[in-house]
Design an enzyme around this catalytic site. Structure first.
Site, PDB file in Angstrom:
ATOM      1  N   MET A  10      44.892  42.986   5.616  1.00 37.62           N
ATOM      2  CA  MET A  10      43.594  42.190   5.229  1.00 37.62           C
ATOM      3  C   MET A  10      43.643  42.208   3.636  1.00 37.62           C
ATOM      4  SD  MET A  10      42.138  41.095   7.771  1.00 37.62           S
ATOM      5  CE  MET A  10      40.483  40.711   7.236  1.00 37.62           C
ATOM      6  N   ASP A 121      36.996  52.769  16.811  1.00 35.43           N
ATOM      7  CA  ASP A 121      38.222  53.530  16.536  1.00 35.43           C
ATOM      8  C   ASP A 121      37.888  54.912  15.765  1.00 35.43           C
ATOM      9  OD1 ASP A 121      40.846  53.364  16.603  1.00 35.43           O
ATOM     10  OD2 ASP A 121      40.851  52.561  14.449  1.00 35.43           O
TER      11      ASP A 121
END
Length: 306
Positions: A10, A121
């Site tokens: 990203m 996560d």
């Protein structure tokens, strides 16, 4: 002034200082992603939601710019090892330390969930052991409940060893999914192993969905609590608030008294524990980039010292 920490799918991550001297982690989004209007719009909305997460046990967003040529996000930099490193270096935590860890993580989840975010996560690599308690970081695949998904709905997002059954099977995600992951994190901290054994990702995913956890390696005072977090049905798991109540009053059962053998004596041996070392800023990139700088960004804190 800034120092390059690393890069992923990203963008790039830098360690920098604010004008007031605060250490921050800055993520700069890749130019090709910034040119996509849908990504930029979603990124801005998620940043707005993430700014509401400002608990004592998280690394909050301090600033962001989603309108410039390359959008960026700055979060508080947390110096300290990850929980994963702390256990690998120093071994499994004591009962009391696991309870303190669990209370801090439960409070962090309560702060996260009240803003409408599911982390998705939570794992030892995303828990930093700062001097004043654990910090939950890396909301790179977090889900804002009132926003449509940015990623492929069929994509498996998360870390297999610490995923909930509904996350694996593609079911609806709720805060209870993070509670399941919290149970796995506490089991790791208390025993340096997982309640679903070892093996390939496929084997772990199957066991998480279809088999019951083995909590026999945990201290007796933690077994029922961790097992409750690992209930297959989300509605059977405790809430973060209930976990806080339980962990605040939990005491380890006293071991049974065994009369010493006649004329025997066992000396007490003291061995100092090794220090975890000093903070290495360059290694902070590992926590951020372990899974790549994943999409559906909300927030990514940067601390990861060794």
């Amino acid at each position: 002034m800034s120092a390059f920490l690393g890069q992923g799918g990203m963008g790039s991550v830098y360690l920098a200082r604010s004008r007031g001297g605060r250490s921050v982690a800055v993520k700069v989004i890749r130019p090709e992603l910034a040119r996509e209007p849908s990504f930029r719009s979603r990124f801005a909305r998620e940043i707005s939601a993430a700014k509401a997460v400002n608990g004592a046990y998280t690394a909050p967003v301090v600033d962001a710019d989603t309108d410039c040529d390359q959008p960026w996000l700055a979060t508080v930099f947390v110096p300290g090892p990850s929980l994963w490193e702390a256990v690998r270096v120093g071994g499994a935590f004591t009962f009391d330390r696991v309870c303190q860890l669990g209370a801090g993580l439960a409070e962090a989840l309560a702060d996260i969930h009240k803003t409408g975010i599911v982390h998705r996560d939570l794992k030892p690599q995303n828990v930093l052991m700062s001097a004043d308690g654990p910090r939950v970081i890396d909301f790179g695949i977090a889900h804002v409940t009132d926003l449509p998904p940015l990623t492929d709905p069929d994509a498996l997002l998360g870390t297999p060893r610490f995923m909930s059954p509904e996350q694996i099977t593609g079911g609806a995600l709720s805060p209870a999914s993070d509670v399941f992951s919290l149970g796995l994190v506490l089991a790791f901290a208390a025993s340096d192993q997982g309640p679903f054994g070892s093996g390939s990702n496929a084997q772990l995913l199957y066991r998480i969905v279809h088999t019951e956890p083995d909590v026999s390696a945990l201290p007796q005072g933690l077994r029922l609590l961790v097992a409750a977090c690992l209930a297959k049905r989300p509605d059977r798991r405790p809430t973060p608030a209930e976990l806080l109540d339980a962990l605040g009053t939990r005491e380890e059962p006293a071991p049974p008294t065994v009369p010493p053998a006649r004329r025997s004596y066992t000396p007490t041996v003291w061995a100092p524990q090794g220090r975890l070392g000093t903070v290495d800023f360059a290694s902070n990139a590992q926590a951020l980039l372990a899974d790549g700088l994943t999409d559906a960004l909300v927030i990514e804190a940067a601390g990861h010292g060794t």
